[in-house]
Design a protein around this motif. Sequence first.
Motif, PDB file in Angstrom:
ATOM      1  N   LEU A 101       1.271  -0.934   0.654  1.00 45.30           N
ATOM      2  CA  LEU A 101      -0.117   0.070   0.112  1.00 45.30           C
ATOM      3  C   LEU A 101       0.996   1.372   0.050  1.00 45.30           C
ATOM      4  CD1 LEU A 101      -2.487  -1.296   2.502  1.00 45.30           C
ATOM      5  CD2 LEU A 101      -2.917  -0.789   0.356  1.00 45.30           C
ATOM      6  N   ASP A 102       2.172   1.340   0.901  1.00 44.39           N
ATOM      7  CA  ASP A 102       2.725   2.093   0.889  1.00 44.39           C
ATOM      8  C   ASP A 102       3.053   2.889  -0.340  1.00 44.39           C
ATOM      9  OD1 ASP A 102       2.360   2.934   3.396  1.00 44.39           O
ATOM     10  OD2 ASP A 102       3.983   1.898   3.767  1.00 44.39           O
ATOM     11  N   ARG A 103       3.677   1.508  -1.086  1.00 41.66           N
ATOM     12  CA  ARG A 103       4.364   1.482  -2.740  1.00 41.66           C
ATOM     13  C   ARG A 103       3.008   2.189  -3.560  1.00 41.66           C
ATOM     14  NH1 ARG A 103       8.876  -3.067  -4.270  1.00 41.66           N
ATOM     15  NH2 ARG A 103      10.133  -2.948  -2.374  1.00 41.66           N
ATOM     16  N   ALA A 104       2.201   1.480  -3.223  1.00 39.16           N
ATOM     17  CA  ALA A 104       0.914   2.289  -3.969  1.00 39.16           C
ATOM     18  C   ALA A 104       0.890   3.788  -4.326  1.00 39.16           C
ATOM     19  CB  ALA A 104       0.048   2.021  -3.579  1.00 39.16           C
ATOM     20  N   GLU A 105       1.251   4.308  -2.495  1.00 37.20           N
ATOM     21  CA  GLU A 105       0.719   5.335  -2.888  1.00 37.20           C
ATOM     22  C   GLU A 105       2.496   6.310  -3.934  1.00 37.20           C
ATOM     23  OE1 GLU A 105       1.080   7.509   1.407  1.00 37.20           O
ATOM     24  OE2 GLU A 105      -0.999   5.996   1.749  1.00 37.20           O
TER      25      GLU A 105
END
Length: 699
Positions: free
Chosen positions: A136-140
């Motif tokens: 999810l952090d990488r998605a941002e």
Amino acid sequence: MNDPPYSSSEPLLDIRNLTIRYREADRQITAVRDASFTLNRGGSLAIVGESGSGKSSIAGAVLDFLGPSAEISGEILFEGREISGLAPALRRRMLGRRIGAVFQDPFTALNPALRVGRQIAEPMVEHLGLPLPEALDRAEIALREMGIDHAAEVARAFPHQLSGGMKQRALIAAALACNPSLLILDEPTTALDVTVEAQILRLLSRLRRDTGVSLLFISHNLGVVRRLCDDVAVLYASQLVEFGEVERVLERPVHPYSKGLLASRPPLAAASRGSRLAAIAGQMPTAPAPEAGCVFAPRCPFHEPRCSELPQPVVISPDGHQVRCWKSAGLGPWPRQEIAAIDEPVFRRGDALVNVTGLSKTFDKRAGFAAWRLSLTGGRPRLQRRPRRQPAVNDVSFSISPGEVLGLVGESGCGKSTLGRLLLRLLQQSDGSVEFDGADVARLPSQALGPFRRQAQMVFQNVGSSLNPRLSVGEALERPLALFNLARPRERIKRVEALLEMVQLPPAYRKRYPHQLSGGERQRVAIARALATEPRFIVCDEPVSALDVSVQATIVNLLADLRDEFGLSYLFISHDLAVVAQLSDRVAVMYRGQICEIGAAAEVLAPPYHPYTRMLLASAADDEPAAELTDRAPTPAASAGCVFAARCPHKIGPVCDTDPPPLRSLSSSHAIACHLDLERQLVLPRPDGRLAVEARATS
């Protein structure tokens, strides 16, 4: 186009003698026949052609999306490895990790029940083994790399809360989540307006330059192909008919079909009433392509009898250019359609058939229970209804004369379709008036609505959903005849056949169903249905936006012929300025519910023009990168000043934010709402040799 730093001559994708057939009932349909081409590492290859030519089947074969009815022969080599014969589980892992895909409709490609960030994170969890919080952090981060400022907010949003351009960026982020070496894009910008399309193209060019990802780009938009791709493969009726460098194929095509595609494109210039686009006559065959002879021969203006008899082998020149035509070396330009000169239209500006004055429409964004809020003021709690109002059309005024075509252009969400529905009383206005032939449409009594509906009709954008799939073409065309009592039952078949002939379809088509028709044929049926009531005015809402360039040219010519033959008036809604300019007498440019410029087509397309019009023109031009566009979407909040101020590259100060710009007349037929002193524009040379426009504030 300059090669990106990652480009090399090593093939990343190598298609060899690919043939795809589908089993349908008791017959086989050939979708792709003996196609061969390569895509190098870091390269960008376009596949173009009409719907049904086999473009998406090639992408589906690479992605293993075709299903059990498809039979595939030939070789598909990716990174030097034959992948068509891999075990399903192994191929899925390889596809998700090394090959990404972005499809045509961003509105349906995202799961409406999952937040955007979760959908981008899923490939990283599945293929990279990352824990969900890290994914999810990488998605941002991926969303920020797509040029989205508020990435955290977008990641937490659901798809319905995003614009079309934001959805498409999210899809690209998901496709690139695992750093694939190949990105397959199947019509990724067809559903987007020209400014958002320009932003997506710049994004793809940057990603290719920075990451070295290779692009397989499927499209029918030749302007987009010219901007983005190095090479182009032209498909027709399952066969690859021409392949080569983009500049060579699009500037000097040698196959007749390639010539016809390029000739069908409308120029970005106002057209005279007597002009017609050079459409390709006839229809692409739906039956399997012949084993011998040229499949394009029935539609080719250069054909000879032996074209249908001789095999058409692919001829490869020393520079790698391929063409499937035995006489391509001696062909001239595509012949243009000769149309007799037509006198200027007889309408006068004062003879208004449709007269719109101060028209506004506001929607409640909170409806039902969501519009109620708990209030604690006054000593005791109570429920109060507090709807959130969103203006869609704001104080719009114009007129349309009998026999006149008014083009309406603007980005998606600017209020074009809402305005068209207000004119036909499919929506009720919040303020202002719409007069049709002198009568106030909103005040028409119920007994007068029937005659009004007969005289004012609509052709919708999504013709696939506007035709009832359970009704044959004949039944669909008979319904308005019966509803308005325009023909006795025994006369209706003849009237239906006359309507089909009017839109250049054979009488036998009355027995067909919508699923048996091509996109262009369905659109002709929709036009015939609108003509069945013998109307005087038709609202055409994006009638050609989803059509191939050759079919689009045929429909635009048809609308022009009907206009000239029957004196029809149109409100022609589109985001394609070139198509609007081809058909329209006048053009209105709309932004966030307001008309910011209106005038004769030739005046709107030449300076001085509104900064937003200039932005649209820059986005539509093939050789223009539209660098002045900002990626900021218009905010939903109402503005006290100019609605375009937040995105305007020529903003002159606080006056643009605080004062509504005046609608100033530059001529008797041309008006612009802007604070800039557009009458004294300076036309200056730019460093690249083109012209730039600088405007000063009104003193």
